[in-house]
Enzyme design. Structure first.
Site, short mmCIF file in Angstrom:
data_model
loop_
_atom_site.label_atom_id
_atom_site.label_comp_id
_atom_site.label_asym_id
_atom_site.label_seq_id
_atom_site.Cartn_x
_atom_site.Cartn_y
_atom_site.Cartn_z
N ASN A 1 -9.41 -6.62 0.79
CA ASN A 1 -8.40 -6.20 1.77
C ASN A 1 -9.11 -5.48 2.92
O ASN A 1 -9.59 -4.37 2.76
CB ASN A 1 -7.39 -5.27 1.08
CG ASN A 1 -6.30 -4.78 2.01
OD1 ASN A 1 -6.36 -5.01 3.23
ND2 ASN A 1 -5.31 -4.10 1.46
N CYS B 1 -1.94 -1.74 7.13
CA CYS B 1 -2.13 -3.18 6.90
C CYS B 1 -1.21 -4.05 7.76
O CYS B 1 -1.41 -5.26 7.85
CB CYS B 1 -1.96 -3.49 5.42
SG CYS B 1 -3.24 -2.71 4.43
N HIS C 1 -0.82 -11.05 4.85
CA HIS C 1 -1.82 -10.00 4.67
C HIS C 1 -2.44 -10.15 3.28
O HIS C 1 -1.75 -10.50 2.33
CB HIS C 1 -1.13 -8.63 4.79
CG HIS C 1 -1.97 -7.49 4.36
ND1 HIS C 1 -3.21 -7.24 4.91
CD2 HIS C 1 -1.79 -6.53 3.41
CE1 HIS C 1 -3.73 -6.17 4.32
NE2 HIS C 1 -2.88 -5.72 3.41
O1 UT7 Z 1 -2.61 -3.46 1.61
C1 UT7 Z 1 -1.91 -2.31 1.41
C2 UT7 Z 1 -1.05 -2.37 0.26
N1 UT7 Z 1 -1.76 -2.23 -0.97
C3 UT7 Z 1 -1.47 -3.04 -1.95
O2 UT7 Z 1 -0.69 -3.92 -1.74
C4 UT7 Z 1 -2.05 -2.79 -3.32
C5 UT7 Z 1 -0.94 -2.82 -4.33
N2 UT7 Z 1 -1.32 -2.61 -5.67
C6 UT7 Z 1 -2.14 -3.44 -6.37
O3 UT7 Z 1 -2.69 -4.38 -5.85
C7 UT7 Z 1 -2.29 -3.21 -7.85
O4 UT7 Z 1 -1.33 -2.25 -8.26
C8 UT7 Z 1 -3.69 -2.72 -8.27
C9 UT7 Z 1 -4.69 -3.86 -8.13
C10 UT7 Z 1 -4.12 -1.54 -7.44
C11 UT7 Z 1 -3.68 -2.31 -9.73
O5 UT7 Z 1 -3.25 -3.39 -10.53
P1 UT7 Z 1 -2.11 -3.18 -11.62
O6 UT7 Z 1 -1.93 -4.47 -12.25
O7 UT7 Z 1 -0.93 -2.57 -10.94
O8 UT7 Z 1 -2.81 -2.20 -12.63
P2 UT7 Z 1 -2.37 -0.73 -13.04
O9 UT7 Z 1 -2.58 0.21 -11.90
O10 UT7 Z 1 -1.01 -0.79 -13.67
O11 UT7 Z 1 -3.41 -0.43 -14.15
C12 UT7 Z 1 -3.46 -1.16 -15.38
C13 UT7 Z 1 -4.63 -0.64 -16.17
C14 UT7 Z 1 -4.69 0.88 -16.27
O12 UT7 Z 1 -5.19 1.22 -17.54
P3 UT7 Z 1 -4.19 1.70 -18.69
O13 UT7 Z 1 -3.52 2.91 -18.14
O14 UT7 Z 1 -3.25 0.54 -18.91
O15 UT7 Z 1 -5.10 1.97 -19.83
C15 UT7 Z 1 -5.72 1.25 -15.23
O16 UT7 Z 1 -6.36 2.47 -15.52
O17 UT7 Z 1 -5.86 -1.06 -15.53
C16 UT7 Z 1 -6.68 0.11 -15.35
N3 UT7 Z 1 -7.48 -0.10 -14.14
C17 UT7 Z 1 -8.65 -0.74 -14.15
N4 UT7 Z 1 -9.36 -1.31 -15.14
C18 UT7 Z 1 -10.53 -1.88 -14.80
C19 UT7 Z 1 -7.19 0.28 -12.88
N5 UT7 Z 1 -8.17 -0.11 -12.05
C20 UT7 Z 1 -9.10 -0.73 -12.82
C21 UT7 Z 1 -10.31 -1.35 -12.54
N6 UT7 Z 1 -11.00 -1.92 -13.57
N7 UT7 Z 1 -10.83 -1.42 -11.29
#
Ligand code: UT7
Length: 338
Positions: free
Chosen positions: A293, A122, A263
């Site tokens: 992204n 990225c 980004h």
């Molecule tokens: O460009 C390169 C760099 N990449 C990035 O910068 C991405 C960085 N990370 C992120 O943007 C975020 O961490 C994500 C968008 C990937 C995830 O968001 P989050 O707020 O960190 O969520 P999480 O991974 O902590 O997940 C929270 C909950 C989980 O459920 P439980 O374990 O709390 O029951 C996940 O399983 O949300 C669940 N979850 C979803 N639910 C519905 C994860 N993905 C989804 C989804 N839809 N698509």
């Protein structure tokens, strides 16, 4: 006869035109609801993404890159055969070799140009921007096309809801030329890489470590893998840290920045970074809602969005920042000159 060293005039590089391209097909949050267990509200609230563009089968990164380059050349009203070099930032090249830059060169008819691909995930676009700028500043070249392009849909697992909702396909291109004597153009940059984060965001299969086999395919090693939460925290901290250091080194504060073009990985990452910098929301370009992204494409796509909205004007002081797989981090300071 001995070699003689000729002094060169100090030359500054500037961005003189921008172009972008996304494939027409949309993949909306509603479409994703039918593919994985997710919903529009979660995606919108956690990422800011509403839809992303994805290619039809048979369309590759070089196709998007060539279209963005053509648009860029059209805005500057110059033919492709006046380009000296084409540099492409991508993690989804059409193939390992030849370089995507070679394929773009022939697609746009840039006879006489050389070039190569640069892989920094990225941060690829802003890293490539600096390499291109050095080719201009050294006096070696007059016109360098810098392209960020990715077909992320080619390396996504559309059964993994934690990654497939995040990314889209797209490309952006900028033309670099020498600044006029009264222009400033690119001012300064700080880049950092940290390979200790390599396995937090990567595609493990297909390279020399894990060449493609039926086993690597079965283990889904040819898809993006990410520890989202870990990447999120480092992204905010490092983008803010490098941006702050770059501003301080140039005697500036966030108040001196007219537009912040980061980004586009997650709207919450952008806003948290901006908050740390003391950058108000009205100074930030955010178009992740439309594109997701697009990895190499995000920053030039965001430049094009800002231009089309009339938010990017000659004389503005601009801050770019990125974070991505590697880890790779970068911040760039420039003055907009057209
Ligand atoms: O460009 C390169 C760099 N990449 C990035 O910068 C991405 C960085 N990370 C992120 O943007 C975020 O961490 C994500 C968008 C990937 C995830 O968001 P989050 O707020 O960190 O969520 P999480 O991974 O902590 O997940 C929270 C909950 C989980 O459920 P439980 O374990 O709390 O029951 C996940 O399983 O949300 C669940 N979850 C979803 N639910 C519905 C994860 N993905 C989804 C989804 N839809 N698509």
């Amino acid at each position: 006869m001995s070699l003689s060293l000729k002094p060169r005039n100090p030359v500054r590089a500037k961005i003189s035109a921008v172009g972008s391209f996304v494939p027409p097909r949309l993949l909306t949050n509603a479409d994703l609801e039918k593919m994985v267990t997710t919903n529009d509200q979660w995606i919108t609230e956690r990422t800011g993404i509403r839809e992303r563009h994805i290619v039809d089968q048979g369309t590759a990164t070089s196709d998007l890159a060539a279209e963005a380059a053509r648009n860029c050349l059209a805005h500057r009203n110059i033919p492709a055969d006046t380009l000296d070099a084409i540099l492409v930032a991508t993690v989804t090249p059409d193939m390992f070799f030849p370089a995507t830059a070679c394929l773009v060169q022939t697609k746009i008819g840039a006879a006489g140009a050389w070039g190569f691909d640069l892989s920094a995930a990225c941060s690829g676009f802003i890293y490539t921007l600096q390499v291109g700028a050095k080719l201009i500043e050294s006096g070696a070249h007059k016109r360098v096309m810098v392209i960020g392009a990715d077909v992320m849909s080619s390396i996504l697992d559309y059964t993994d809801r934690s990654t497939c909702i995040l990314f889209g396909d797209g490309a952006g291109a900028v033309l670099l030329e020498a600044a006029e004597p009264d222009e400033i153009g690119l001012v300064d940059f700080i880049h950092e890489i940290d390979g200790s984060g390599a396995s937090a965001l990567y595609m493990p299969g297909g390279g020399s470590l894990h060449p493609s086999t039926p086993e690597t395919i079965a283990a889904k090693m040819h898809f993006v893998h990410q520890e989202g939460g870990a990447v999120f925290k480092v992204a905010v901290r490092k983008m803010a840290e490098l941006s702050e250091a770059l501003l301080t080194r140039n005697g500036l504060t966030a108040a001196d920045i007219d537009l912040f073009i980061p980004h586009q990985a997650n709207k919450r990452i952008i806003l948290a970074t901006a908050e740390r910098l003391g950058m108000p929301e009205e100074k930030i370009v955010i178009n992740i809602g439309q594109y997701g992204n697009t990895t190499g494409g995000t920053i030039p796509l965001a430049m094009d969005t800002a231009l089309s909205e009339g938010r990017l004007k000659k004389g503005m002081t601009i801050l770019l920042a990125s974070f991505g797989g590697g880890y790779t981090v970068g911040a760039t300071l420039l003055r907009w000159e057209f």
